[in-house]
Design an enzyme around this catalytic site. Structure first.
Site, PDB file in Angstrom:
ATOM      1  CG  ASP A 112     163.421   3.668 -36.047  1.00  0.00           C
ATOM      2  OD1 ASP A 112     163.847   3.307 -34.986  1.00  0.00           O
ATOM      3  OD2 ASP A 112     163.703   4.596 -36.781  1.00  0.00           O
ATOM      4  CG  HIS A 256     162.081   0.528 -40.178  1.00  0.00           C
ATOM      5  ND1 HIS A 256     163.259   0.580 -40.559  1.00  0.00           N
ATOM      6  CD2 HIS A 256     161.604   1.519 -39.761  1.00  0.00           C
ATOM      7  CE1 HIS A 256     163.457   1.849 -40.906  1.00  0.00           C
ATOM      8  NE2 HIS A 256     162.520   2.649 -40.434  1.00  0.00           N
TER       9      HIS A 256
HETATM   10 ZN   LIG Z   1     160.532   5.776 -38.919  1.00  0.00          ZN
END
Ligand SMILES: [Zn+2]
Length: 304
Positions: A112, A256
């Protein structure tokens, strides 16, 4: 960096570029041929009579060239299976993992908040070395800043999802939510030719207006079953442990590639991949996982 360019210019596009530049000279001759049924030609005809507007004719041809390139890109994306439609079963659904009746050992790695300088490319390299496709939930404003990285994500066969434009957590009315989601999907499409219908809410916030808008707009809401908690920058062993603690067949792992310093995620990723492989897992993208789930449902439905 030079090498990356080859990802962005697949053969098909190069060929079509060559073909297009060859046809430009033919095209300019054709512009002289009046064709009143075609507004585009009419505009071009007038440019040939005036040296000032001739420049705008060139600009139009460049725009046309860009449009053709994008179309080629979209076609390639379709051929590669990157332009995916989510089964109606999952439109507006909230998905944390797939429940596969055969217990197939598959796992989906998701990343992400990118694209992001350095870490996105580093993660792409690790995935490539391991011949794994992942899914990237990108933030619109980062797509705008780093379009080449998003193109690389797609060129290397990964799936992409919408993670809003600003990554805001606060409440948004439908207009604000529409801005956050529509602009991001449109820019992803303009940049890569991929129209995504996967959405992940920033911070997993379910009640601030964006998920409601996304569900109304028939996105599949993709959550996760295994959180690396890499955003709180744990040690590498802790990060790895977080991933495996709740990992299960059909699961979705949250990591992430952007939004901050993701060096530890980059460090942990090879070991995470090796760990899953040792346990007999194979890796799928979110669209692949949804397709497996869809077929599984059909299988069960057929048995009844
Ligand atoms: Zn996020």
């Amino acid at each position: 960096m030079e090498n990356n360019k080859s990802f962005l210019w697949p053969q098909g596009i190069l060929i079509s570029l060559l073909a297009l530049s060859a046809s430009l000279s033919v095209g300019s001759m054709m512009l002289l041929k009046p064709n009143t049924s075609d507004a585009q030609s009419r505009q071009n005809i007038s440019t040939n009579t005036n040296p000032i507007t001739a420049k705008s004719g060139t600009r139009q041809r460049i725009e046309g060239l860009k449009a053709t390139m994008l179309t080629t890109w979209q076609r390639e994306a379709q051929v590669k299976g990157l332009s995916y439609a989510v089964s109606p079963r999952f439109q507006g659904a909230i998905i944390e993992s797939a429940k596969l009746s055969q217990g197939q050992k598959v796992i989906a790695l998701t990343f992400d908040d990118g694209p992001w300088p350095q870490t996105t490319a580093q993660i792409l390299n690790i995935l490539k070395e391991n011949n794994i496709k992942g899914t990237f939930f990108v933030v619109g404003q980062n797509v705008k800043r780093y379009p080449d990285l998003v193109k690389q994500v797609i060129a290397e066969g990964h799936a992409i999802g919408n993670h809003t434009w600003h990554h805001w957590y606060h409440y948004m009315n439908p207009q604000a939510a529409a801005y956050e989601i529509d602009n991001t999907t449109n820019l992803i499409y303009q940049t890569t030719g991929v129209k995504t219908n996967l959405f992940r809410p920033p911070g997993g916030m379910m009640h601030n207006g964006v998920v409601a808008y996304a569900r109304n707009s028939k996105y599949a809401i993709i959550m996760w079953s295994s959180d690396s908690v890499d955003y709180s920058v744990p040690t590498v062993p802790k990060l790895i442990n977080n991933v495996f603690r709740l990992a299960r067949p059909g699961g979705i792992v949250l990591m992430h590639d952007g939004g901050g310093n993701r060096a530890r995620t980059v460090q942990a990723l090879p070991e995470i991949i090796a760990g899953f492989r040792n346990q007999g897992y194979s890796f799928v993208t979110i669209p692949e996982l949804l397709e497996m789930q869809d077929k599984d449902h059909k299988l069960i439905a057929n048995k009844k």
